[in-house]
Write a protein that holds these residues in place. Structure first.
Motif, PDB file in Angstrom:
ATOM      1  N   ILE A 184      -1.593  12.007   9.396  1.00 17.90           N
ATOM      2  CA  ILE A 184      -2.332  11.085  10.255  1.00 17.90           C
ATOM      3  C   ILE A 184      -3.577  11.811  10.728  1.00 17.90           C
ATOM      4  CG2 ILE A 184      -2.331   9.729  12.376  1.00 17.90           C
ATOM      5  CD1 ILE A 184       0.678   9.419  12.083  1.00 17.90           C
ATOM      6  N   ALA A 185      -4.733  11.444  10.194  1.00 17.12           N
ATOM      7  CA  ALA A 185      -5.994  12.096  10.524  1.00 17.12           C
ATOM      8  C   ALA A 185      -6.578  11.480  11.789  1.00 17.12           C
ATOM      9  CB  ALA A 185      -6.984  11.954   9.361  1.00 17.12           C
ATOM     10  N   LEU A 186      -6.994  12.321  12.728  1.00 18.87           N
ATOM     11  CA  LEU A 186      -7.515  11.869  14.015  1.00 18.87           C
ATOM     12  C   LEU A 186      -9.038  11.910  13.997  1.00 18.87           C
ATOM     13  CD1 LEU A 186      -5.064  13.837  16.342  1.00 18.87           C
ATOM     14  CD2 LEU A 186      -4.768  11.558  15.346  1.00 18.87           C
ATOM     15  N   PRO A 216       6.227   5.519   9.526  1.00 21.42           N
ATOM     16  CA  PRO A 216       7.080   6.709   9.517  1.00 21.42           C
ATOM     17  C   PRO A 216       7.000   7.518   8.220  1.00 21.42           C
ATOM     18  CG  PRO A 216       8.397   4.722   9.234  1.00 21.42           C
ATOM     19  CD  PRO A 216       7.017   4.269   9.568  1.00 21.42           C
ATOM     20  N   ARG A 217       6.546   6.900   7.130  1.00 19.09           N
ATOM     21  CA  ARG A 217       6.497   7.599   5.844  1.00 19.09           C
ATOM     22  C   ARG A 217       5.127   8.219   5.552  1.00 19.09           C
ATOM     23  NH1 ARG A 217       9.965   3.634   1.723  1.00 19.09           N
ATOM     24  NH2 ARG A 217      11.909   3.631   2.969  1.00 19.09           N
ATOM     25  N   VAL A 247       0.828  -1.209   0.000  1.00 22.76           N
ATOM     26  CA  VAL A 247       0.000   0.000   0.000  1.00 22.76           C
ATOM     27  C   VAL A 247       0.857   1.251   0.000  1.00 22.76           C
ATOM     28  CG1 VAL A 247      -1.722   1.309   1.313  1.00 22.76           C
ATOM     29  CG2 VAL A 247      -1.908  -1.178   1.139  1.00 22.76           C
ATOM     30  N   ARG A 248       1.961   1.222   0.737  1.00 20.81           N
ATOM     31  CA  ARG A 248       2.804   2.419   0.922  1.00 20.81           C
ATOM     32  C   ARG A 248       1.924   3.624   1.259  1.00 20.81           C
ATOM     33  NH1 ARG A 248       6.426   2.545  -4.416  1.00 20.81           N
ATOM     34  NH2 ARG A 248       4.411   1.965  -5.276  1.00 20.81           N
ATOM     35  N   PRO A 249       1.267   3.573   2.403  1.00 14.39           N
ATOM     36  CA  PRO A 249       0.242   4.583   2.724  1.00 14.39           C
ATOM     37  C   PRO A 249       0.801   5.994   2.823  1.00 14.39           C
ATOM     38  CG  PRO A 249       0.812   3.293   4.679  1.00 14.39           C
ATOM     39  CD  PRO A 249       1.463   2.615   3.507  1.00 14.39           C
ATOM     40  N   GLN A 250       0.142   6.913   2.114  1.00 12.53           N
ATOM     41  CA  GLN A 250       0.484   8.328   2.210  1.00 12.53           C
ATOM     42  C   GLN A 250      -0.200   8.982   3.403  1.00 12.53           C
ATOM     43  OE1 GLN A 250      -0.794   8.309  -2.045  1.00 12.53           O
ATOM     44  NE2 GLN A 250       0.535  10.102  -2.146  1.00 12.53           N
ATOM     45  N   ASP A 291      -5.477   9.053  -6.646  1.00 15.06           N
ATOM     46  CA  ASP A 291      -4.236   8.280  -6.663  1.00 15.06           C
ATOM     47  C   ASP A 291      -3.576   8.185  -5.294  1.00 15.06           C
ATOM     48  OD1 ASP A 291      -3.609  10.955  -6.499  1.00 15.06           O
ATOM     49  OD2 ASP A 291      -1.916  10.849  -7.886  1.00 15.06           O
ATOM     50  N   MET A 292      -4.251   8.666  -4.248  1.00 11.04           N
ATOM     51  CA  MET A 292      -3.706   8.608  -2.894  1.00 11.04           C
ATOM     52  C   MET A 292      -4.229   7.373  -2.171  1.00 11.04           C
ATOM     53  SD  MET A 292      -3.925  12.625  -1.754  1.00 11.04           S
ATOM     54  CE  MET A 292      -5.719  12.626  -1.872  1.00 11.04           C
ATOM     55  N   ARG A 293      -3.328   6.715  -1.445  1.00  8.50           N
ATOM     56  CA  ARG A 293      -3.707   5.502  -0.735  1.00  8.50           C
ATOM     57  C   ARG A 293      -3.383   5.622   0.748  1.00  8.50           C
ATOM     58  NH1 ARG A 293      -0.754   1.081  -4.446  1.00  8.50           N
ATOM     59  NH2 ARG A 293       0.900   2.631  -4.172  1.00  8.50           N
ATOM     60  N   GLY A 294      -4.252   5.039   1.558  1.00 12.18           N
ATOM     61  CA  GLY A 294      -4.047   5.106   2.992  1.00 12.18           C
ATOM     62  C   GLY A 294      -4.614   3.894   3.690  1.00 12.18           C
ATOM     63  N   LEU A 295      -4.442   3.860   5.000  1.00  9.94           N
ATOM     64  CA  LEU A 295      -4.940   2.760   5.818  1.00  9.94           C
ATOM     65  C   LEU A 295      -5.737   3.297   6.993  1.00  9.94           C
ATOM     66  CD1 LEU A 295      -1.705   0.555   6.006  1.00  9.94           C
ATOM     67  CD2 LEU A 295      -3.750   0.078   4.643  1.00  9.94           C
ATOM     68  N   MET A 296      -6.792   2.590   7.346  1.00  7.31           N
ATOM     69  CA  MET A 296      -7.504   2.879   8.580  1.00  7.31           C
ATOM     70  C   MET A 296      -6.893   2.028   9.680  1.00  7.31           C
ATOM     71  SD  MET A 296     -11.565   2.727   9.512  1.00  7.31           S
ATOM     72  CE  MET A 296     -11.740   0.933   9.487  1.00  7.31           C
TER      73      MET A 296
END
Length: 442
Positions: A219-221, A214-215, A140-143, A180-185
């Motif tokens: 980080i949305a709260l 770290p990359r 995923v390489r989360p942004q 094109d942005m990828r993230g994780l919950m």
């Protein structure tokens, strides 16, 4: 259409197939149910029957004499009709009676599917957070990371107490994509009440997040997490994102849409339930651009106070009498079911836009409906957004407001330094729009 399918999944529950008779255009047709839920049902579409979405039809359950309901057609497929009950819901006893009509093998199949889905999701969480965790992060390489928490019921959707000891403290629970942005919950194993009571657990949650990812640029709260973080003495700075701008934009856009509905165009005031909170105070001021008077109701106000802005007036109060003539509400209370302490002071025909976490439960919404008070859930949408699997009580195409600020900042890193109106313009330009939807019945 993809988004529509997500919204109508609330009807795709039981798999129970029982005979019904539908009445439409002074004619009757026999067919069978495909699914039945609290608020709606899905029927097998009879041949040569053409019904438009928005029309109301009558459904009679052939094997349950006297059981007849009206329903609005929400979706038409080649082989099915998706319906939402008109001005009522099935009670638990009614649903059980309908299920009992179905053959035993159907009831067994429905129960097995629900159990299988729950166990499959838990198994997936276990595997992803043990054997596959490094691989998932590498692929995923989360942004960005969406940092969430939950109560016992919500946590139980993802893992059991026995699983906790075998997994890391912060759990990957979902994949998110926006263009094109990828993230994780990612969720902490600590529940909401633990984070609220123990700042050490909050600090551990935040430290592990930044160590594990770290990359990640942002980080949305979620929800009340910014309050917990500040209470723990942690400064909210990059990569942490408070999320208030996204939430404020979402609520402002929703309030504008509420005001544009024909039945509410005469309203020159709106109530913010939880107006003294971190978000509520700012929202009250934002909404003066739409309403002459914004009432911020909160028990923390010890006396009434009026604040004049450049565009309108904010009334800060704890007096429930102020609700008697108000029909528009934004719910920002610490948890949705807190409206139970307030609803008897609201008039018939009131509309509550719910942005609480956890949201107003089905049981409470049914009680509100008895007083003819409607609840709709506030969400933000984007054509290129997807979350899988979805969060409990959410459509996988809808975006929590607290996540939107991070998504906008990834595109426009300097937008948070400007005005609220500037952020709204950027969010709208990027395709984010507020929506009011019927809450999922779970």
């Amino acid at each position: 259409m993809i988004r529509m399918h997500g919204e109508y999944r609330r009807h795709l529950r039981s798999g129970i197939r029982i005979p019904v008779i539908i009445s439409h255009a002074r004619r009757t047709f026999e067919t069978t149910t495909l699914d039945i839920s609290t608020s709606g049902l899905r029927l097998k579409r009879p041949e040569h029957v053409y019904i438009r979405p928005g029309e109301t039809i009558d459904i009679e359950f052939r094997d349950k004499v006297g059981t007849k309901v009206a329903a609005t057609v929400m979706h038409i497929g080649k082989t099915h009709i998706g319906l939402q009950l008109y001005d009522r819901r099935f009670s638990g006893d009614e649903l059980k009676a309908l299920y009992d009509v179905a053959p035993f093998w159907q009831r067994l199949s429905a129960a097995s599917k629900r159990t299988l889905w729950k166990k499959s999701r838990r198994l997936a969480v276990l595997v992803v957070n043990t054997y596959l965790r490094p691989l998932v992060i590498a692929l995923v390489r989360p942004q960005f990371i969406f940092a969430v928490y939950g109560n016992e019921k919500q946590a139980g959707s993802y893992f059991s107490p026995d699983m906790v000891r075998r997994m890391p403290s912060n759990l990957i629970l979902g994949f998110i994509r926006n263009e094109d942005m990828r993230g994780l919950m990612v969720a902490s194993q600590f529940l909401e009440h633990e984070l609220q009571a123990d700042s050490d657990k909050v600090r551990l949650y935040m430290e592990r997040l930044q160590q594990d990812f770290p990359r990640a640029q942002r980080i949305a709260l979620v929800g009340r997490l910014p309050n917990f973080v500040k209470k723990a003495g942690i400064e909210i700075k990059r990569p942490l994102v408070e999320g208030s701008l996204g939430t404020r934009y979402m609520i402002w856009d929703i309030a504008r849409q509420m005001h544009e509905r024909p039945q509410y165009r005469h309203q020159d005031s709106i109530v913010v339930l939880g107006g003294a909170g971190r978000i509520g105070n700012a929202v009250c001021r934002d909404l003066t651009s739409l309403f002459e008077t914004v009432i911020g109701l909160d028990p923390r106000y010890e006396e009434d106070q009026e604040i004049n802005t450049d565009q309108g007036k904010v009334l800060q109060t704890s007096s429930l009498e102020r609700l008697h003539d108000e029909t528009l509400y934004i719910a920002l209370t610490h948890q949705g079911d807190a409206v139970l302490d307030l609803y008897q002071h609201m008039p018939e025909g009131a509309l509550i836009a719910d942005d609480t976490h956890p949201c107003i439960s089905l049981k409470v919404r049914e009680r509100l409906r008895e007083n003819q008070i409607e609840v709709e859930k506030i969400v933000l949408s984007h054509d290129q957004f997807m979350m899988w699997p979805r969060m409990p009580d959410w459509n996988n195409r809808d975006i929590p407001g607290c996540l939107v600020e991070a998504l906008v900042l990834l595109r426009r890193p300097d937008v948070a330094e400007g005005s609220f109106s500037g952020f709204c313009q950027e969010a709208e330009f990027l395709g984010f729009t507020g929506r009011l939807v019927r809450p999922l019945d779970e």
